[in-house]
Design an enzyme around this catalytic site. Sequence first.
Site, short mmCIF file in Angstrom:
data_model
loop_
_atom_site.label_atom_id
_atom_site.label_comp_id
_atom_site.label_asym_id
_atom_site.label_seq_id
_atom_site.Cartn_x
_atom_site.Cartn_y
_atom_site.Cartn_z
N GLU A 104 21.22 89.58 -1.21
CA GLU A 104 22.23 88.56 -1.44
C GLU A 104 23.58 88.91 -0.81
O GLU A 104 24.45 88.05 -0.71
CB GLU A 104 22.41 88.29 -2.93
N HIS A 126 30.85 98.25 2.16
CA HIS A 126 31.35 97.72 0.88
C HIS A 126 31.15 98.78 -0.20
O HIS A 126 30.06 99.33 -0.34
CB HIS A 126 30.60 96.45 0.49
N HIS A 186 32.71 100.16 -4.40
CA HIS A 186 33.52 99.92 -5.59
C HIS A 186 34.44 101.11 -5.81
O HIS A 186 34.61 101.57 -6.95
CB HIS A 186 32.62 99.69 -6.81
N HIS A 223 36.03 92.62 -7.80
CA HIS A 223 34.76 93.15 -7.29
C HIS A 223 34.92 94.52 -6.62
O HIS A 223 34.44 95.50 -7.15
CB HIS A 223 34.15 92.14 -6.31
#
Length: 221
Positions: free
Chosen positions: A80, A100, A102, A166
């Site tokens: 996704e 990407h 966190h 996010h």
Amino acid sequence: MSDSNDTRAQRAGELVEAAQQLFTAGVMSHSGHANLSARLDGERLLLTPGFVRGLTPEQLATVHFDGHVLEGELRSVSAEITAMHAAVYRARPHVGTVIHTHSPCATAYAVAHRPLPCRTEPMLRFGQAETVPVVPWGPRGSDVSVRGITHVLQQHPTAAVLLANHGLLVFGPTPAATAHLLIAIEEGAQAEINATAIGGAVDFPPGAQEAVRTAIARAAS
């Protein structure tokens, strides 16, 4: 076909090294969640699974920008996010890698919906002289999220964006260069947060970016 396979193998090795670099630098969240991709030919990218601790080249999948898996396997949790990576590649033809994470301090800025200023020299040196902008929240991989990323990239000459509520999205020419920038951004976010305890961070003086570029050129000559 051999050249294509050689390129894939090279990019896979580079992504594995970049993932290891992020863990060594200590910029990952407790979960170790991240996804890294590298542009291949046409509208194809090489994509990691959602958790990259102990990543091996065999775990990477070749995926079309539309999300169709062409080689390897990809769990739905990773599939996704293909649109998020593809949006960057479409908006920035020169970009070869998207990462990407966190990362905790950068994610604090994302959760606070606060753009991250460039006030540390590593951010200047590794390609983020602009403030890191915030992309409005949308469900991960959704049309809302992807449109938000595309819009911000059209408005800002940035090599990174904060994804509201996010995390962090960073992009550059190679996996190594992108990892270096991501580390610099996380360190910059941590320095900003720490500086609030002693009066707050201060902007660079005028001409700082040009001075850094001159110093880099001098060292390379």
